[in-house]
Design an enzyme around this catalytic site. Structure first.
Site, PDB file in Angstrom:
ATOM      1  N   GLY A  47       0.819  -1.204   0.000  1.00  0.00           N
ATOM      2  CA  GLY A  47       0.000   0.000   0.000  1.00  0.00           C
ATOM      3  C   GLY A  47       0.854   1.256   0.000  1.00  0.00           C
ATOM      4  CB  SER A  48       0.096   4.620   1.253  1.00  0.00           C
ATOM      5  OG  SER A  48      -1.120   4.702   0.530  1.00  0.00           O
ATOM      6  CB  THR A  49       4.562   1.535   3.394  1.00  0.00           C
ATOM      7  OG1 THR A  49       4.302   0.304   2.716  1.00  0.00           O
ATOM      8  CG2 THR A  49       3.722   1.595   4.665  1.00  0.00           C
ATOM      9  CE  LYS A  66      -0.001   6.439  -1.943  1.00  0.00           C
ATOM     10  NZ  LYS A  66      -1.219   6.885  -1.248  1.00  0.00           N
ATOM     11  CB  SER A  89      -1.777   8.657   2.117  1.00  0.00           C
ATOM     12  OG  SER A  89      -1.358   7.362   1.746  1.00  0.00           O
TER      13      SER A  89
END
Length: 592
Positions: free
Chosen positions: A214-216, A218, A272
């Site tokens: 997921g967004s980790t 980014k 995010s």
């Protein structure tokens, strides 16, 4: 032993019962006696005595009561000694039971390693690599910190209760060396009774399980785009007010209320934004992005000294569709291990160097003398230090007000971190409806030791976001890690209202310590002939208790973190050498 030479797994001598069935005339009578003494079904003993072989094991690794019963039988019935005997063997014992059990693993009847470090370092631990015949096994000095491991396991269990999740995983790693100070999954198991546990509880999820990050992902994406020169910190991307149409697919933000317009890369990380990440991914290019992720060790084995590490999955970039390209930009359509993400963030934390995680730092002889110092694993610079500094500064907004994880803030410190929330994937079958995996990973800016703390909660109930389910666990574990190193918060970074509350709590905490010190002073383990008198430990810290028990012939079991709240046995009890003391600690909150 752990990094502070505290015992974490030991070998102890036990006895096993064998028989020569060919010499036994009255097998029925012998089976009846042995079945009763060993608490075994008589039919099972009869089956073992059925053959006429010269040797068979009746029961291995007897407990103390069984051993004494057999020895008494052989003394009272000398003729039994003609066909029964006791053999000395070594048995692995884990004094803290569940502690680090998924990392340590366990051994079989013949002391052969079956999982974890016991399997990976089997030759060293059993003495099989000793050139001398019948050489003794060696001792491993781990990178783990026993007290911090306790804290991590306690907080993961607490996080599961708070979130209603089915499992949780956590890692604490030194970003500069790759040393793993704590690694755990919950639920866990008792390594002394591993046969009573399930494979689900025994596996080390940090290296065996993959999930969509997921967004980790980014901050890693943004670092790549900046490093390549296609993006600057001040440049803005248009986030389409929350919806980006790609063919028949629509990319949306995690929460439909978010309708972002123009955002800088730092704001994309802070809020995010999926649409913003997709736009940056398109700007960066799919081949560049694929190669950059690989450079960070994403979907690559880390080289950690553990068995069973898996790769993860990311299909080659030349097979990416535009929608897959966008998805991988915000951490979907790709699978990683928790350790891979921790390692990638270590590179952001340490200025741009990819380190090799490790769990063993030194090997000692059976007598405790140094045999070999294991060097820190390979290190490779993968980005400019300036890039990591820029992205770290962007990440400090995540745990601040207005970010996705204010519950991950550690008062008095600057947290650089990122949340991740992804729908739970079923390999080859799509996604589990309504099931998510929530994570938070981060570090403290400008502090040494430079620890990265990773937390992931599997299937938390609503709110299932990383900032809600995982960030509070991160905060508590990081707070404990900083306290363990004696690193004080910067009071200028704490808001006035929270600082006042903190001072009040500190006064209460200090008073508790003062009262406790009076109650137990002098806190000593008085030796009375062959016994120790247990003092009142209430109010002491874990370090106080460990110092008190150091070099004493007693087994100490610490549970929890903070100050001692209870002990067993109670103060004043006389214990013989080798007996155990259980100490339970609870937190006296100083930082909210």
């Amino acid at each position: 032993v752990d990094r502070n030479k505290e015992s974490i797994a030991v070998s102890m001598e036990v006895k096993s019962l064998f028989a020569n069935p060919g010499k036994i005339k009255n097998k029925g009578e012998v089976a009846e006696r042995l079945g009763k003494l060993l608490h075994m079904p008589v039919a099972q003993v009869k089956q073992k005595l059925k053959s006429d072989k010269g040797f068979t094991w009746i029961k291995r690794q007897l407990n103390q009561q069984e051993q004494e019963a057999i020895e008494s039988l052989l003394d009272s019935k000398p003729n039994y000694g003609l066909y029964l005997g006791l053999s000395r063997e070594s048995k692995r014992f884990y004094p803290d039971q569940n502690l680090a059990s998924q990392v340590l693993g366990f051994t079989g009847m013949d002391s052969n390693g079956l999982e974890g470090l016991e399997l990976f370092y089997e030759k060293q631990l059993t003495g099989a690599d000793n050139k001398k015949p019948g050489g003794d096994g060696e001792t491993l000095v781990l990178t783990l910190d026993k007290a911090l491991q306790h804290t991590l396991e306690d907080e993961l269990s607490r996080g599961l209760k708070d979130s209603g999740g089915i499992a949780a995983t956590g890692i604490v790693m030194d970003a500069d060396t790759g040393d793993i100070l704590a690694m755990a999954s919950a639920p866990t198991f008792n390594a002394n009774k591993f046969r009573d546990s399930t494979a689900e509880h025994r596996r080390n999820r940090s290296v065996t399980d993959t999930y969509e990050p997921g967004s980790t992902i980014k901050p890693i994406l943004v670092a790549g785009a900046i490093e390549a020169g296609v993006l600057t910190a001040k440049q803005k991307v248009f986030c389409e007010y929350g919806k980006l149409q790609i063919g028949k697919h629509t990319i949306k933000e995690a929460e439909t209320k978010h309708k972002w317009g123009w955002l800088t890369p730092g704001q994309v990380i802070q809020h995010s934004s999926n649409v913003g990440a997709a736009k940056i991914g398109f700007l960066y290019g799919q081949e560049n992005m694929y190669n950059w992720y690989k450079k960070f060790g994403i979907t690559e084995r880390s080289g950690v000294d553990l068995p069973g590490e898996t790769n993860g999955v990311m299909i080659p970039s030349d097979k990416w569709s535009k929608i897959l390209h966008s998805n991988i930009s915000f951490g979907h359509g790709i699978s990683v291990t928790p350790l891979q993400i921790t390692r990638a963030y270590a590179a952001l934390a340490n200025g741009g160097t990819l380190v090799t995680p490790r769990l063993v730092k030194q090997i000692l002889s059976f007598e405790g003398d140094p045999v070999k110092d294991l060097p820190v694993g390979p290190r490779k610079r993968i980005m400019d230090e300036k890039t990591s500094e820029i992205v770290t500064n962007m990440m400090t907004a995540v745990a601040a007000e207005g970010g996705t994880a204010p519950k991950g803030a550690v008062p008095g410190f600057v947290v650089a971190g990122k949340t991740g929330t992804s729908q739970k994937a079923i390999p080859g079958k799509g996604y589990k409806s309504g099931k998510y995996q929530a994570s938070f990973v981060g570090y403290i800016k400008g502090v040494r030791p430079n620890y990265v703390v990773y937390v992931m909660v599997d299937e938390p109930k609503f709110p299932y976001f990383g900032g809600e389910a995982a960030a509070p666990i991160f905060r508590r574990v990081m707070t404990a890690a900083l306290a363990r190193e004696g690193i004080s918060p910067d009071l200028k970074l704490i808001p006035a209202d929270k600082l006042a509350k903190k001072k009040e709590e500190k006064i209460v905490s200090d008073n508790v310590r003062s009262i406790a010190s009076v109650a137990v002073a002098p806190a000593e383990l008085a030796l009375n002939e062959d016994s120790y008198m247990v003092p009142d430990l209430e109010g002491l810290t874990a370090r106080d208790v460990m110092d008190l028990f150091s070099e004493k012939d007693l087994k100490l079991q610490l549970k929890g973190s903070g100050l001692v709240k209870s002990q067993k046995p109670i103060a004043g009890t006389l214990l013989k050498r080798g007996e155990a003391v259980l100490v339970k600690l609870e937190r006296e909150s100083v930082l909210p």
